[in-house]
Design a protein around this motif. Structure first.
Motif, PDB file in Angstrom:
ATOM      1  N   TYR A  38       0.788  -1.234   0.000  1.00  0.00           N
ATOM      2  CA  TYR A  38       0.000   0.000   0.000  1.00  0.00           C
ATOM      3  C   TYR A  38       0.826   1.293   0.000  1.00  0.00           C
ATOM      4  CZ  TYR A  38      -3.423   3.548   0.827  1.00  0.00           C
ATOM      5  OH  TYR A  38      -4.185   4.684   0.681  1.00  0.00           O
ATOM      6  N   GLY A  42      -6.077   6.530   3.235  1.00  0.00           N
ATOM      7  CA  GLY A  42      -6.835   5.907   2.147  1.00  0.00           C
ATOM      8  C   GLY A  42      -6.765   4.392   2.156  1.00  0.00           C
ATOM      9  N   PRO A  68     -10.538   2.556   2.343  1.00  0.00           N
ATOM     10  CA  PRO A  68     -11.271   2.412   1.079  1.00  0.00           C
ATOM     11  C   PRO A  68     -10.562   1.500   0.079  1.00  0.00           C
ATOM     12  CG  PRO A  68     -10.343   4.619   1.270  1.00  0.00           C
ATOM     13  CD  PRO A  68     -10.211   3.971   2.605  1.00  0.00           C
ATOM     14  N   THR A  69      -9.230   1.443   0.171  1.00  0.00           N
ATOM     15  CA  THR A  69      -8.484   0.535  -0.706  1.00  0.00           C
ATOM     16  C   THR A  69      -8.859  -0.908  -0.413  1.00  0.00           C
ATOM     17  OG1 THR A  69      -6.611   2.059  -0.863  1.00  0.00           O
ATOM     18  CG2 THR A  69      -6.174  -0.243  -1.403  1.00  0.00           C
ATOM     19  N   ASP A 127     -12.384   3.790  -5.406  1.00  0.00           N
ATOM     20  CA  ASP A 127     -11.098   4.148  -5.998  1.00  0.00           C
ATOM     21  C   ASP A 127     -10.938   5.669  -6.012  1.00  0.00           C
ATOM     22  OD1 ASP A 127      -8.635   3.419  -7.315  1.00  0.00           O
ATOM     23  OD2 ASP A 127      -9.499   4.156  -9.180  1.00  0.00           O
ATOM     24  N   ARG A 142     -10.257   6.773  -2.450  1.00  0.00           N
ATOM     25  CA  ARG A 142      -8.872   6.421  -2.102  1.00  0.00           C
ATOM     26  C   ARG A 142      -7.901   7.464  -2.646  1.00  0.00           C
ATOM     27  NH1 ARG A 142      -5.107   2.265  -5.119  1.00  0.00           N
ATOM     28  NH2 ARG A 142      -6.686   2.434  -6.727  1.00  0.00           N
ATOM     29  N   ARG A 143      -8.058   7.839  -3.921  1.00  0.00           N
ATOM     30  CA  ARG A 143      -7.145   8.806  -4.532  1.00  0.00           C
ATOM     31  C   ARG A 143      -7.255  10.171  -3.863  1.00  0.00           C
ATOM     32  NH1 ARG A 143      -3.563   5.546  -6.333  1.00  0.00           N
ATOM     33  NH2 ARG A 143      -4.148   4.316  -8.154  1.00  0.00           N
ATOM     34  N   GLN A 177      -5.447   9.980  -0.561  1.00  0.00           N
ATOM     35  CA  GLN A 177      -4.001   9.840  -0.743  1.00  0.00           C
ATOM     36  C   GLN A 177      -3.337  11.167  -1.091  1.00  0.00           C
ATOM     37  OE1 GLN A 177      -3.771   6.802  -3.771  1.00  0.00           O
ATOM     38  NE2 GLN A 177      -3.361   5.191  -2.285  1.00  0.00           N
ATOM     39  N   ILE A 213     -13.902   7.779   5.075  1.00  0.00           N
ATOM     40  CA  ILE A 213     -14.485   7.362   3.798  1.00  0.00           C
ATOM     41  C   ILE A 213     -15.816   8.077   3.562  1.00  0.00           C
ATOM     42  CG2 ILE A 213     -15.402   5.402   2.499  1.00  0.00           C
ATOM     43  CD1 ILE A 213     -13.490   3.612   4.093  1.00  0.00           C
TER      44      ILE A 213
END
Length: 332
Positions: free
Chosen positions: A158, A197, A200-201, A256, A259-260, A263, A275
């Motif tokens: 990760y 993140g 959510p990953t 996704d 997550r981005r 990040q 989230i």
């Protein structure tokens, strides 16, 4: 003959350990070598599959990440994506389209190697448990093997995914190389940021990896039953992989995007914490479709290509390695 057996019985009564039969020893040694070779082959094939697939779609992947994390009123479209790629090319040169790909390779090679190898191992374990050793698993274990493989790989690699996302959306003056990203994030934002993140990953990779492997294995099984050919042609493998990628990525895409955003929060001026909080903010500012599904149409192009190449490369490399081993074994 009689005296030999008497001596063995006498030795056993005295508590001595007799040596194992040489045939059993050699059989156990062969099985051990076979298992180790299978793991090494899976790791190598997976690493190659991931590297080839990601490099092929790197410019599209970078463009998708930029659209995911940059808040703007411009609606995503193929035309807008082309304009972004073209502007990047004019401003920074052709090679800049692959910016962040070195970080991608550092992540995707171990990720794909672990994922494909873990999938083969989980298939073996679940096959033994459900009585399908060496055969195609039933639907539920088939789905479970893919999800477990993806989760295992994502957990291990990760922080490298975090680094790749940062490099993709920042100018090259900000981060000079992969190590520089790690150092700056650790100093300025803390080590915990490397796992921002992560939740959510994990939630996204379960349906993504599960559906991808499930769909690909199911299509291969159905094809073998209908055509009578145990091995599909290369173009058929690509098509099966493309379908797998389309389903897997469509199911997990909103996570996704979340997550981005989490990040890259440190470099985009946002403070995404959870989230649900991230989802609410995205929806309130950009809407459901334009926010949580921003860039999905590009994923429908990029995803099937990447997953199709990945599965096909893995299968063909595995077949090649087995043939090379058989040729070497026969030559002896």
């Amino acid at each position: 003959m009689g005296t030999g057996r008497q001596e063995q019985r006498a030795a056993l009564t005295q508590g001595e350990v007799l040596p194992l039969d040489s045939s059993r020893q050699s059989e156990g040694s062969y099985e051990g070598r076979k298992s180790a070779r299978s793991v090494v082959n899976s790791l190598f094939s997976g690493a190659l599959a991931g590297a080839v697939a990601k490099t092929a779609v790197a410019p599209l992947d970078r463009t998708k990440i930029i659209f995911q994390v940059v808040v703007s009123s411009a609606r995503f479209s193929a035309k807008e994506a082309y304009r972004l790629i073209y502007r990047t090319y004019l401003k920074n040169g052709f090679v800049s389209l692959w910016r962040g790909n070195s970080a991608t390779m550092v992540r995707v090679i171990p990720y794909a190697a672990i994922q494909f190898c873990a999938h083969e191992q989980y298939k073996g374990l679940l096959g033994g448990y459900y009585g399908f050793q060496g055969k195609v698993l039933p639907p539920v274990p088939r789905l479970l093997a893919g999800s477990m493989a993806g989760t295992t790989a994502a957990m291990v690699t990760y922080p490298l995914d975090m680094v790749r996302a940062r490099m993709a959306v920042t100018p090259k003056e900000m981060y000079s190389n992969i190590l520089h990203v790690f150092v700056r994030i650790s100093r300025e934002e803390g080590l915990k940021t490397l796992y921002r993140g992560f939740a959510p990953t994990m939630l996204g990779v379960i349906p993504y990896a599960g559906l991808s492997f499930f769909t690909y294995e199911t299509l291969k099984k159905s094809h073998a039953e209908r055509s009578g050919r145990p091995h599909p042609y290369s173009y058929e493998r690509l098509a099966f992989g493309a379908c797998a990628g389309l389903l897997g990525q469509s199911a997990s895409y909103p996570l996704d995007v979340v997550r981005r955003r989490m990040q890259t929060a440190g470099v985009t001026g946002h403070t995404y914490g959870t989230i649900l909080g991230t989802m609410k903010e995205i929806v309130s500012e950009e809407g459901v479709i334009r926010g949580l599904y921003k860039g999905l149409s590009m994923n429908w192009v990029k995803g099937p290509i990447a997953v199709g190449i990945s599965f096909t490369t893995f299968d063909l490399t595995q077949i090649l390695l087995k043939k090379l081993h058989q040729m070497g074994y026969t030559a002896r």
